[in-house]
Design a protein around this motif. Sequence first.
Motif, PDB file in Angstrom:
ATOM      1  N   ALA A 188       0.833  -1.211   0.000  1.00 17.95           N
ATOM      2  CA  ALA A 188       0.000   0.000   0.000  1.00 17.95           C
ATOM      3  C   ALA A 188       0.864   1.256   0.000  1.00 17.95           C
ATOM      4  O   ALA A 188       0.558   2.242  -0.689  1.00 17.95           O
ATOM      5  N   LEU A 189       1.960   1.231   0.758  1.00 16.07           N
ATOM      6  CA  LEU A 189       2.887   2.369   0.753  1.00 16.07           C
ATOM      7  C   LEU A 189       3.514   2.541  -0.629  1.00 16.07           C
ATOM      8  O   LEU A 189       3.686   3.665  -1.108  1.00 16.07           O
ATOM      9  N   GLY A 190       3.850   1.423  -1.262  1.00 16.89           N
ATOM     10  CA  GLY A 190       4.390   1.499  -2.620  1.00 16.89           C
ATOM     11  C   GLY A 190       3.392   2.080  -3.603  1.00 16.89           C
ATOM     12  O   GLY A 190       3.734   2.904  -4.455  1.00 16.89           O
ATOM     13  N   ALA A 191       2.130   1.653  -3.485  1.00 16.30           N
ATOM     14  CA  ALA A 191       1.082   2.189  -4.362  1.00 16.30           C
ATOM     15  C   ALA A 191       0.878   3.682  -4.112  1.00 16.30           C
ATOM     16  O   ALA A 191       0.637   4.451  -5.055  1.00 16.30           O
ATOM     17  N   THR A 192       0.978   4.099  -2.856  1.00 15.65           N
ATOM     18  CA  THR A 192       0.865   5.527  -2.532  1.00 15.65           C
ATOM     19  C   THR A 192       1.993   6.315  -3.173  1.00 15.65           C
ATOM     20  O   THR A 192       1.782   7.410  -3.724  1.00 15.65           O
ATOM     21  N   PHE A 193       3.191   5.751  -3.121  1.00 15.17           N
ATOM     22  CA  PHE A 193       4.348   6.394  -3.759  1.00 15.17           C
ATOM     23  C   PHE A 193       4.110   6.585  -5.253  1.00 15.17           C
ATOM     24  O   PHE A 193       4.351   7.662  -5.805  1.00 15.17           O
ATOM     25  N   VAL A 194       3.625   5.528  -5.917  1.00 10.61           N
ATOM     26  CA  VAL A 194       3.382   5.605  -7.360  1.00 10.61           C
ATOM     27  C   VAL A 194       2.299   6.639  -7.662  1.00 10.61           C
ATOM     28  O   VAL A 194       2.390   7.390  -8.643  1.00 10.61           O
ATOM     29  N   GLY A 195       1.267   6.694  -6.823  1.00 15.55           N
ATOM     30  CA  GLY A 195       0.219   7.696  -7.013  1.00 15.55           C
ATOM     31  C   GLY A 195       0.756   9.113  -6.906  1.00 15.55           C
ATOM     32  O   GLY A 195       0.386   9.994  -7.698  1.00 15.55           O
TER      33      GLY A 195
ATOM     34  N   THR B 264      12.705   8.183 -13.716  1.00 12.82           N
ATOM     35  CA  THR B 264      11.671   8.046 -12.684  1.00 12.82           C
ATOM     36  C   THR B 264      10.563   7.099 -13.143  1.00 12.82           C
ATOM     37  O   THR B 264       9.970   6.386 -12.328  1.00 12.82           O
ATOM     38  N   GLY B 265      10.293   7.071 -14.445  1.00 14.67           N
ATOM     39  CA  GLY B 265       9.289   6.146 -14.965  1.00 14.67           C
ATOM     40  C   GLY B 265       9.740   4.696 -14.837  1.00 14.67           C
ATOM     41  O   GLY B 265       8.957   3.821 -14.460  1.00 14.67           O
ATOM     42  N   PHE B 266      11.011   4.455 -15.123  1.00  8.49           N
ATOM     43  CA  PHE B 266      11.550   3.103 -15.010  1.00  8.49           C
ATOM     44  C   PHE B 266      11.526   2.645 -13.549  1.00  8.49           C
ATOM     45  O   PHE B 266      11.182   1.501 -13.242  1.00  8.49           O
ATOM     46  N   HIS B 267      11.868   3.558 -12.653  1.00 11.77           N
ATOM     47  CA  HIS B 267      11.818   3.217 -11.228  1.00 11.77           C
ATOM     48  C   HIS B 267      10.367   3.013 -10.763  1.00 11.77           C
ATOM     49  O   HIS B 267      10.073   2.082 -10.005  1.00 11.77           O
ATOM     50  N   GLY B 268       9.468   3.876 -11.213  1.00 15.03           N
ATOM     51  CA  GLY B 268       8.064   3.728 -10.856  1.00 15.03           C
ATOM     52  C   GLY B 268       7.486   2.408 -11.327  1.00 15.03           C
ATOM     53  O   GLY B 268       6.646   1.797 -10.651  1.00 15.03           O
ATOM     54  N   LEU B 269       7.941   1.938 -12.491  1.00 11.36           N
ATOM     55  CA  LEU B 269       7.507   0.637 -13.002  1.00 11.36           C
ATOM     56  C   LEU B 269       7.968  -0.477 -12.068  1.00 11.36           C
ATOM     57  O   LEU B 269       7.220  -1.430 -11.800  1.00 11.36           O
ATOM     58  N   HIS B 270       9.182  -0.348 -11.541  1.00  7.70           N
ATOM     59  CA  HIS B 270       9.691  -1.333 -10.587  1.00  7.70           C
ATOM     60  C   HIS B 270       8.864  -1.329  -9.296  1.00  7.70           C
ATOM     61  O   HIS B 270       8.569  -2.392  -8.739  1.00  7.70           O
ATOM     62  N   VAL B 271       8.517  -0.128  -8.821  1.00  9.61           N
ATOM     63  CA  VAL B 271       7.720  -0.042  -7.594  1.00  9.61           C
ATOM     64  C   VAL B 271       6.343  -0.655  -7.811  1.00  9.61           C
ATOM     65  O   VAL B 271       5.833  -1.394  -6.960  1.00  9.61           O
ATOM     66  N   THR B 272       5.740  -0.377  -8.960  1.00  9.92           N
ATOM     67  CA  THR B 272       4.422  -0.942  -9.278  1.00  9.92           C
ATOM     68  C   THR B 272       4.466  -2.460  -9.322  1.00  9.92           C
ATOM     69  O   THR B 272       3.622  -3.145  -8.723  1.00  9.92           O
ATOM     70  N   ALA B 273       5.470  -2.999 -10.032  1.00 13.36           N
ATOM     71  CA  ALA B 273       5.620  -4.456 -10.110  1.00 13.36           C
ATOM     72  C   ALA B 273       5.868  -5.045  -8.718  1.00 13.36           C
ATOM     73  O   ALA B 273       5.331  -6.113  -8.376  1.00 13.36           O
ATOM     74  N   GLY B 274       6.672  -4.348  -7.918  1.00 14.05           N
ATOM     75  CA  GLY B 274       6.961  -4.822  -6.572  1.00 14.05           C
ATOM     76  C   GLY B 274       5.729  -4.843  -5.689  1.00 14.05           C
ATOM     77  O   GLY B 274       5.526  -5.781  -4.909  1.00 14.05           O
ATOM     78  N   ALA B 275       4.904  -3.811  -5.795  1.00  8.97           N
ATOM     79  CA  ALA B 275       3.675  -3.757  -4.990  1.00  8.97           C
ATOM     80  C   ALA B 275       2.742  -4.909  -5.349  1.00  8.97           C
ATOM     81  O   ALA B 275       2.140  -5.544  -4.471  1.00  8.97           O
ATOM     82  N   ILE B 276       2.614  -5.207  -6.640  1.00  5.81           N
ATOM     83  CA  ILE B 276       1.782  -6.333  -7.077  1.00  5.81           C
ATOM     84  C   ILE B 276       2.370  -7.656  -6.572  1.00  5.81           C
ATOM     85  O   ILE B 276       1.657  -8.533  -6.065  1.00  5.81           O
ATOM     86  N   TYR B 277       3.674  -7.778  -6.704  1.00  2.00           N
ATOM     87  CA  TYR B 277       4.389  -8.978  -6.252  1.00  2.00           C
ATOM     88  C   TYR B 277       4.164  -9.208  -4.760  1.00  2.00           C
ATOM     89  O   TYR B 277       3.835 -10.323  -4.321  1.00  2.00           O
ATOM     90  N   LEU B 278       4.319  -8.153  -3.959  1.00  3.57           N
ATOM     91  CA  LEU B 278       4.115  -8.268  -2.519  1.00  3.57           C
ATOM     92  C   LEU B 278       2.673  -8.647  -2.191  1.00  3.57           C
ATOM     93  O   LEU B 278       2.413  -9.430  -1.269  1.00  3.57           O
ATOM     94  N   GLY B 279       1.739  -8.071  -2.928  1.00  4.13           N
ATOM     95  CA  GLY B 279       0.336  -8.389  -2.698  1.00  4.13           C
ATOM     96  C   GLY B 279       0.032  -9.863  -2.942  1.00  4.13           C
ATOM     97  O   GLY B 279      -0.689 -10.505  -2.167  1.00  4.13           O
ATOM     98  N   VAL B 280       0.604 -10.422  -4.016  1.00  6.82           N
ATOM     99  CA  VAL B 280       0.388 -11.835  -4.333  1.00  6.82           C
ATOM    100  C   VAL B 280       0.999 -12.728  -3.263  1.00  6.82           C
ATOM    101  O   VAL B 280       0.368 -13.683  -2.781  1.00  6.82           O
ATOM    102  N   VAL B 281       2.253 -12.420  -2.878  1.00  8.00           N
ATOM    103  CA  VAL B 281       2.925 -13.233  -1.857  1.00  8.00           C
ATOM    104  C   VAL B 281       2.192 -13.124  -0.522  1.00  8.00           C
ATOM    105  O   VAL B 281       2.015 -14.123   0.189  1.00  8.00           O
ATOM    106  N   ALA B 282       1.749 -11.924  -0.162  1.00  5.57           N
ATOM    107  CA  ALA B 282       1.029 -11.729   1.102  1.00  5.57           C
ATOM    108  C   ALA B 282      -0.252 -12.561   1.129  1.00  5.57           C
ATOM    109  O   ALA B 282      -0.606 -13.147   2.166  1.00  5.57           O
ATOM    110  N   ARG B 283      -0.937 -12.614   0.002  1.00  5.59           N
ATOM    111  CA  ARG B 283      -2.169 -13.397  -0.066  1.00  5.59           C
ATOM    112  C   ARG B 283      -1.880 -14.878   0.155  1.00  5.59           C
ATOM    113  O   ARG B 283      -2.629 -15.573   0.857  1.00  5.59           O
ATOM    114  N   ARG B 284      -0.789 -15.360  -0.427  1.00  4.75           N
ATOM    115  CA  ARG B 284      -0.419 -16.761  -0.256  1.00  4.75           C
ATOM    116  C   ARG B 284       0.031 -17.048   1.172  1.00  4.75           C
ATOM    117  O   ARG B 284      -0.233 -18.125   1.711  1.00  4.75           O
ATOM    118  N   VAL B 285       0.709 -16.084   1.788  1.00  4.48           N
ATOM    119  CA  VAL B 285       1.089 -16.234   3.197  1.00  4.48           C
ATOM    120  C   VAL B 285      -0.165 -16.314   4.064  1.00  4.48           C
ATOM    121  O   VAL B 285      -0.273 -17.147   4.967  1.00  4.48           O
TER     122      VAL B 285
END
Length: 221
Positions: free
Chosen positions: A121-128, A162-183
């Motif tokens: 959520a913090l990552g998504a806030t950053f991207v926003g 900044t766009g390339f970094h933002g893409l990494h943050v977006t992918a990371g936020a999605i990745y964390l969300g998927v792993v958190a759900r599995r946890v």
Amino acid sequence: MSKQMETPGWQGMVADWSGDRAAFRVPWGKAMMWIFLLSDTFIFGSFLTGYMSVRIAATAAWPNPSEVFSLTIGGAKLPLILIAIMTFILITSSGTMAMAVNYGYRRERARCAALMLLTAALGATFVGMQAFEWSKLIAEGVRPWINPDGAAQFGACFFMITGFHGLHVTAGAIYLGVVARRVQRGHYERGGNYDIVEIAGLYWHFVDLVWVFIFALFYLW
């Protein structure tokens, strides 16, 4: 000669690699993540080195970050206030991710999942907030090929890095969300292996570290 060395063909090669894995105690997922992060380091390093070269060689005046990235709040012009908040959010997310890894290895999956979701959520806030920053600059006439406030190269460098970094943050936020759900569902509890939480943490800490360099070069230089 060991039994592994005497085994011919593919079985021998698999046995050799399995022996290395056991000897060094490094899971394949973690090793692959380190290799990926190393390659990504070269890419970001090339981008930032190119940015420094372009800025030094620019003949037109480079925009003043304190003016370009300022916000007017309550009639007062506050330089870099948005960037400071964005940086604070990412640094905070590193802390929550570290806590998630700790709880993961302690098998406290509810807290681990909650902290991972908070990190996402913090990552998504950053991207926003980054999207808001982009829209503000675009409204002011900044484009990859033109900049009304100075050197035309500024827009290309800024949006690309900044766009390339933002893409990494977006992918990371999605990745964390998927792993958190599995946890949360106990997927890793059944397997008795929470390495994936640490692997996700490695990626997230890398993304945060890269932002420190972007922050220093784009907003403080």
